[in-house]
Design a protein around this motif. Structure first.
Motif, PDB file in Angstrom:
ATOM      1  N   UNK A 192       0.856  -1.186   0.000  1.00  0.00           N
ATOM      2  CA  UNK A 192       0.000   0.000   0.000  1.00  0.00           C
ATOM      3  C   UNK A 192       0.899   1.246   0.000  1.00  0.00           C
ATOM      4  N   UNK A 193       0.788   2.014  -1.030  1.00  0.00           N
ATOM      5  CA  UNK A 193       1.666   3.182  -1.171  1.00  0.00           C
ATOM      6  C   UNK A 193       0.874   4.484  -1.076  1.00  0.00           C
ATOM      7  N   UNK A 194      -0.221   4.438  -0.356  1.00  0.00           N
ATOM      8  CA  UNK A 194      -1.078   5.627  -0.268  1.00  0.00           C
ATOM      9  C   UNK A 194      -0.366   6.796   0.419  1.00  0.00           C
ATOM     10  N   UNK A 195       0.552   6.459   1.337  1.00  0.00           N
ATOM     11  CA  UNK A 195       1.288   7.536   2.018  1.00  0.00           C
ATOM     12  C   UNK A 195       2.218   8.253   1.044  1.00  0.00           C
ATOM     13  N   UNK A 211      10.316  17.353  -4.692  1.00  0.00           N
ATOM     14  CA  UNK A 211      11.584  17.605  -4.005  1.00  0.00           C
ATOM     15  C   UNK A 211      12.322  16.266  -3.845  1.00  0.00           C
ATOM     16  N   UNK A 212      13.638  16.287  -3.825  1.00  0.00           N
ATOM     17  CA  UNK A 212      14.386  15.033  -3.726  1.00  0.00           C
ATOM     18  C   UNK A 212      14.270  14.390  -2.339  1.00  0.00           C
ATOM     19  N   UNK A 213      14.419  13.080  -2.335  1.00  0.00           N
ATOM     20  CA  UNK A 213      14.399  12.284  -1.095  1.00  0.00           C
ATOM     21  C   UNK A 213      13.125  12.513  -0.287  1.00  0.00           C
ATOM     22  N   UNK A 214      12.027  12.596  -1.004  1.00  0.00           N
ATOM     23  CA  UNK A 214      10.748  12.840  -0.320  1.00  0.00           C
ATOM     24  C   UNK A 214      10.110  11.542   0.171  1.00  0.00           C
ATOM     25  N   UNK A 268       0.282  10.580  -1.184  1.00  0.00           N
ATOM     26  CA  UNK A 268      -0.094  11.854  -0.562  1.00  0.00           C
ATOM     27  C   UNK A 268       1.001  12.904  -0.731  1.00  0.00           C
ATOM     28  N   UNK A 269       2.261  12.455  -0.767  1.00  0.00           N
ATOM     29  CA  UNK A 269       3.385  13.392  -0.875  1.00  0.00           C
ATOM     30  C   UNK A 269       3.818  13.632  -2.322  1.00  0.00           C
ATOM     31  N   UNK A 270       3.305  12.817  -3.227  1.00  0.00           N
ATOM     32  CA  UNK A 270       3.801  12.875  -4.602  1.00  0.00           C
ATOM     33  C   UNK A 270       3.151  13.994  -5.412  1.00  0.00           C
ATOM     34  N   UNK A 294       1.183  -1.197 -12.368  1.00  0.00           N
ATOM     35  CA  UNK A 294       2.192  -0.137 -12.349  1.00  0.00           C
ATOM     36  C   UNK A 294       1.872   0.841 -11.223  1.00  0.00           C
ATOM     37  N   UNK A 295       2.892   1.156 -10.466  1.00  0.00           N
ATOM     38  CA  UNK A 295       2.770   2.242  -9.489  1.00  0.00           C
ATOM     39  C   UNK A 295       3.948   3.170  -9.731  1.00  0.00           C
ATOM     40  N   UNK A 296       3.638   4.420  -9.975  1.00  0.00           N
ATOM     41  CA  UNK A 296       4.704   5.371 -10.280  1.00  0.00           C
ATOM     42  C   UNK A 296       4.441   6.683  -9.545  1.00  0.00           C
ATOM     43  N   UNK A 297       5.476   7.191  -8.907  1.00  0.00           N
ATOM     44  CA  UNK A 297       5.339   8.420  -8.131  1.00  0.00           C
ATOM     45  C   UNK A 297       6.441   9.392  -8.536  1.00  0.00           C
ATOM     46  N   UNK A 298       6.052  10.633  -8.683  1.00  0.00           N
ATOM     47  CA  UNK A 298       7.036  11.676  -8.961  1.00  0.00           C
ATOM     48  C   UNK A 298       6.896  12.749  -7.886  1.00  0.00           C
ATOM     49  N   UNK A 299       8.020  13.112  -7.306  1.00  0.00           N
ATOM     50  CA  UNK A 299       7.989  14.072  -6.196  1.00  0.00           C
ATOM     51  C   UNK A 299       8.619  15.384  -6.641  1.00  0.00           C
TER      52      UNK A 299
END
Lengths: 122, 178
Positions: free
Chosen positions: B31-34, B87-90, B37-39, B80-85
């Motif tokens: 579960x990558x919901x957290x 800021x780095x190291x988020x 939320x930041x992505x 597929x699960x893909x997240x882009x943030x």
């Protein structure tokens, strides 16, 4: 002649001509036979109501089928776009692999592991 | 009564043993919901076999569509699960530890893993082998601003993958061989 006596004369009951009742019955029977000969179904007004009901049922069926087709098409298009998006992301990930392998080959960067190795990478 | 219980248990075990091979190449993605939320951007694609069939029905039999249709024909699912943030190291680098654990067991074979000091990114490509056949593909990409997990379940024919190359920006010289 006053109005009252004129009215009385006009409304005086008149006996039907001889054979009137039998002619009426014969006419009714003839009409019924003619209707049966045409199809044995209901009268013209009956046919109209049947046609209207059939048309309504047909419209409902066609409408229901059309809506199902629309829903299936919508779901399929959504699935298609999901698949294409997934393939795009996969290809982008593979592009990253390729770039890093090329970088390693040209000496600008180094691969962490060799291809084909088994086990955890960490 | 006991005989019935045994029958049910036996059937359950049989089902589990039959179902297990199909599940092994499908990663249990956490579960990558957290993270979501930041992505800045999130892509979460989950396409099972039924949806693949639906999608294939809307691909024409010519050109690129034909190649994709052929590729899809052997697949049982794409996840597929893909997240882009922004800021780095988020995100916590341990987010994929569970996935990596799954890839280190069973029929998964690491095809290639690389680390780029320049991009500070890690990439891993894994294949699930069923005898001589490929039963699945997994790709993990992590960089300071991105995290991507791809899990393709089913007969991923590398030759078909080669055909896919260039159609979605996949380079034509990926370096994967059968």
């Amino acid at each position: 002649m006053n109005l009252e006596s004129r009215l009385r004369d006009a409304l005086q009951p008149v006996d039907p001509p001889a054979g009137f009742a039998s002619r009426v019955r014969a006419r009714v029977e003839r009409d019924m036979r003619a209707e049966h000969a045409v199809g044995g179904g209901p009268s013209a007004s009956g046919w109209r109501s049947w046609m209207a009901t059939a048309a309504a049922v047909l419209l409902l069926a066609v409408g229901g089928y059309g809506y199902r087709q629309y829903e299936e098409r919508r779901d399929a298009l959504a699935a298609r776009s999901q698949v294409l998006l997934a393939l795009q992301i996969t290809s982008r990930a593979l592009e990253t692999v390729h770039r890093q392998v090329v970088q390693a080959d040209t000496g600008t960067d180094a691969p962490r592991d060799d291809a084909g190795a088994e086990g955890d990478e960490r | 009564m006991n005989a019935k219980v045994l029958q049910v248990a036996g059937a359950a075990l049989l089902y589990a043993s039959l179902a297990a091979p199909g599940q092994a190449q499908q990663l249990n993605l956490p579960d990558m919901s957290r993270l979501a939320a930041d992505a800045k951007e999130v892509v979460d694609v989950s396409v099972d076999q039924a949806m693949l069939g639906l999608a294939a029905g809307f691909l024409s039999g010519t050109g690129d569509d034909a190649a994709i249709k052929t590729l899809l024909s052997g697949l049982k699912g794409i996840y597929v699960k893909s997240f882009e943030f922004d800021r780095p190291h988020a995100y916590d680098p341990a987010a994929l530890d569970d996935v990596r654990r799954q890839l280190s067991t069973g029929g998964w074979i690491r095809l290639v893993t690389t680390r780029s000091a320049k991009d500070n990114s890690d990439v891993g490509v894994y294949l699930f082998r069923e005898g001589e056949k490929t039963g699945g593909l997994a790709v993990l990409v992590t960089s300071p601003r991105d995290l991507t997990v791809v899990n393709i379940v089913g007969a991923v024919d590398l030759e078909q993958l080669r055909q896919l190359q260039g159609k979605f920006g996949v380079p034509s010289d990926l370096g994967v061989d059968k």
